[in-house]
Scaffold this motif. Sequence first.
Motif, short mmCIF file in Angstrom:
data_model
loop_
_atom_site.label_atom_id
_atom_site.label_comp_id
_atom_site.label_asym_id
_atom_site.label_seq_id
_atom_site.Cartn_x
_atom_site.Cartn_y
_atom_site.Cartn_z
N GLU A 54 0.81 -1.22 0.00
CA GLU A 54 0.00 0.00 0.00
C GLU A 54 0.84 1.27 0.00
OE1 GLU A 54 0.13 -2.34 2.26
OE2 GLU A 54 -0.37 -1.63 4.28
N GLY A 78 -7.55 1.66 -17.06
CA GLY A 78 -8.37 0.97 -16.06
C GLY A 78 -7.48 0.24 -15.08
N VAL A 79 -7.78 0.39 -13.79
CA VAL A 79 -6.93 -0.23 -12.76
C VAL A 79 -7.81 -0.86 -11.68
CG1 VAL A 79 -5.19 0.20 -10.97
CG2 VAL A 79 -5.06 1.43 -13.14
N VAL A 80 -7.46 -2.10 -11.30
CA VAL A 80 -8.05 -2.65 -10.08
C VAL A 80 -6.94 -2.66 -9.03
CG1 VAL A 80 -9.22 -4.58 -8.98
CG2 VAL A 80 -9.52 -4.19 -11.43
N ALA A 95 -4.45 -3.38 -3.16
CA ALA A 95 -3.77 -2.99 -1.93
C ALA A 95 -4.76 -2.36 -0.96
CB ALA A 95 -2.65 -2.00 -2.24
N LYS A 107 -5.53 0.25 0.50
CA LYS A 107 -5.52 1.71 0.60
C LYS A 107 -6.48 2.22 -0.46
CE LYS A 107 -2.63 5.77 0.55
NZ LYS A 107 -1.33 6.34 0.88
N ILE A 108 -7.25 3.24 -0.13
CA ILE A 108 -8.16 3.82 -1.10
C ILE A 108 -7.35 4.75 -2.00
CG2 ILE A 108 -10.29 5.17 -1.43
CD1 ILE A 108 -10.98 2.86 0.29
N LYS A 150 -6.72 7.24 -5.38
CA LYS A 150 -7.51 8.24 -6.10
C LYS A 150 -6.92 8.51 -7.47
CE LYS A 150 -9.51 10.40 -2.11
NZ LYS A 150 -8.79 10.71 -0.88
N GLN A 174 -10.71 4.48 -15.15
CA GLN A 174 -11.57 3.65 -14.31
C GLN A 174 -10.73 3.02 -13.21
OE1 GLN A 174 -14.83 3.49 -14.91
NE2 GLN A 174 -14.68 4.66 -16.82
N LEU A 175 -11.15 3.18 -11.97
CA LEU A 175 -10.40 2.62 -10.85
C LEU A 175 -11.36 1.93 -9.90
CD1 LEU A 175 -7.89 2.47 -8.86
CD2 LEU A 175 -8.70 4.65 -7.97
N ILE A 176 -11.02 0.69 -9.51
CA ILE A 176 -11.80 0.03 -8.46
C ILE A 176 -10.83 -0.38 -7.36
CG2 ILE A 176 -13.23 -1.96 -7.86
CD1 ILE A 176 -14.44 -1.90 -10.62
N ASN A 177 -11.14 0.03 -6.14
CA ASN A 177 -10.36 -0.38 -4.97
C ASN A 177 -10.97 -1.66 -4.42
OD1 ASN A 177 -8.40 1.90 -4.51
ND2 ASN A 177 -10.32 3.05 -4.54
N ARG A 184 -14.17 -1.94 6.07
CA ARG A 184 -12.93 -1.79 5.31
C ARG A 184 -12.19 -0.53 5.74
NH1 ARG A 184 -12.51 -1.19 -1.25
NH2 ARG A 184 -13.73 0.67 -0.83
N PHE A 199 -8.53 0.09 7.70
CA PHE A 199 -7.48 1.00 7.21
C PHE A 199 -7.02 1.96 8.31
CE2 PHE A 199 -8.90 0.92 2.45
CZ PHE A 199 -8.52 -0.40 2.39
N THR A 213 -4.40 6.78 4.69
CA THR A 213 -5.33 5.74 4.24
C THR A 213 -5.96 6.04 2.89
OG1 THR A 213 -7.22 6.83 5.28
CG2 THR A 213 -6.01 5.23 6.62
N GLY A 214 -5.93 7.32 2.49
CA GLY A 214 -6.60 7.68 1.26
C GLY A 214 -8.08 7.98 1.44
N ILE A 259 -14.24 -3.43 -14.92
CA ILE A 259 -13.36 -2.49 -15.64
C ILE A 259 -13.40 -2.78 -17.15
CG2 ILE A 259 -10.94 -1.80 -16.01
CD1 ILE A 259 -11.58 -0.70 -13.41
N LEU A 308 -14.56 -0.17 -20.03
CA LEU A 308 -13.67 0.30 -21.09
C LEU A 308 -14.07 -0.18 -22.48
CD1 LEU A 308 -10.05 0.08 -19.63
CD2 LEU A 308 -11.56 2.04 -19.75
#
Lengths: 217, 217
Positions: free
Chosen positions: A160, A177-179, A182, A184-185, A187, A196-199, B11, B15, B40-41, B209, B213
Amino acid sequence: MKKKISLRVIRRISFYYEALLKLNLPENTYISSKKLEEVTGVSCNQVRQDFFYLGISIGKQKKGYLVKKLFRELKKILSIDHGARVVIIGAGRIGQALSNYKLFKARNITVTALFDIKPELVGTEVGKPGQQKPVLHVSQLEAYLKENPDIHIALLTVPEEAAQETLDMLITHGVRGVVNFAPKILKVPKEARDVQLINDCIGTSLYKIVYQLYSRK
Amino acid sequence: MKKKISLRVIRRISFYYEALLKLNLPENTYISSKKLEEVTGVSCNQVRQDFFYLGISIGKQKKGYLVKKLFRELKKILSIDHGARVVIIGAGRIGQALSNYKLFKARNITVTALFDIKPELVGTEVGKPGQQKPVLHVSQLEAYLKENPDIHIALLTVPEEAAQETLDMLITHGVRGVVNFAPKILKVPKEARDVQLINDCIGTSLYKIVYQLYSRK
């Protein structure tokens, strides 16, 4: 206009698709929502609701859904024909497990390479025999993405502490696009709002179960 | 009455807890929501909202949250002092990755053993040197749980074909909480309604994702 489909619906759609693959029924036969419930665990009411929402109608004679049509629609939603080639950043245990995840294959997703900075990993190959993937150094990523302009997605399994800077670097190099696995949120920078981001922190469900069972009432 | 806390909140709480562990601040100092955002974000507004919801108040002089108090409250919610000992059913790649997941340790969760049916796995030990866990045969699970009556939770990483029957078997043997990582929606039998189950298929975020996309607009 493109419909907004939630993560839960996407999950169920991928279950339906996989069920069809497994059952391997002739194209011109029908499949009932009951049968799909049996294979996927999704209730037949939910199946019908999802298909209604997606505009997939039941056959005239209420025999169920025409396999051919269902396949075509689910494939379209999951972009199976397009497929996706992805990279994994972080070649630790989670990264390695994901690199050979058999369901990615069924959904036409290919992990092409892993990236890490650890000298003992860089230059090796990981994965099952016959399906091995190279582990490259993170510094090679920029060139790699230039050589492979069809790769737009990365799975992030770095610690993280390094996650946000790695995400920023990926975006700079054109990843869309990212998954993030880790805890941590992360941004997406303001100037890259279309990324596109998914935590998706692994393990959170377990903490939830621990909470449900053990937290003082 | 016990508050219902959602998976998202759990969650974030985990964190916050981990951030406190890492920062290792003296007990009688204060930590601001801004500082927690940095580590933590999670946005400072969200941090404040979560703590308000959990009944954790800010210090008198608005210096932030007293570290000692925050630690105590977060520990209570996450049942850190109680800890949790869990087993993993399925010693494949995902099971092995989870068996050594370092954040479980920080949250006082211990994987004690893995179970599988494959002859090449049963009888071996998996994991990093010094943290190895035995892989036992699934037929030994009943006896194992009787010898370890404090184990109430299982992580399920078996193939989806075997997932529902394995869940049923776990419940018969007294397991009270299960996280299912297989791509199938499992159901708790009616007679065991108090069993906690979370279906947490790995990879679903990636399909989402891909959909975002590549799906035809």
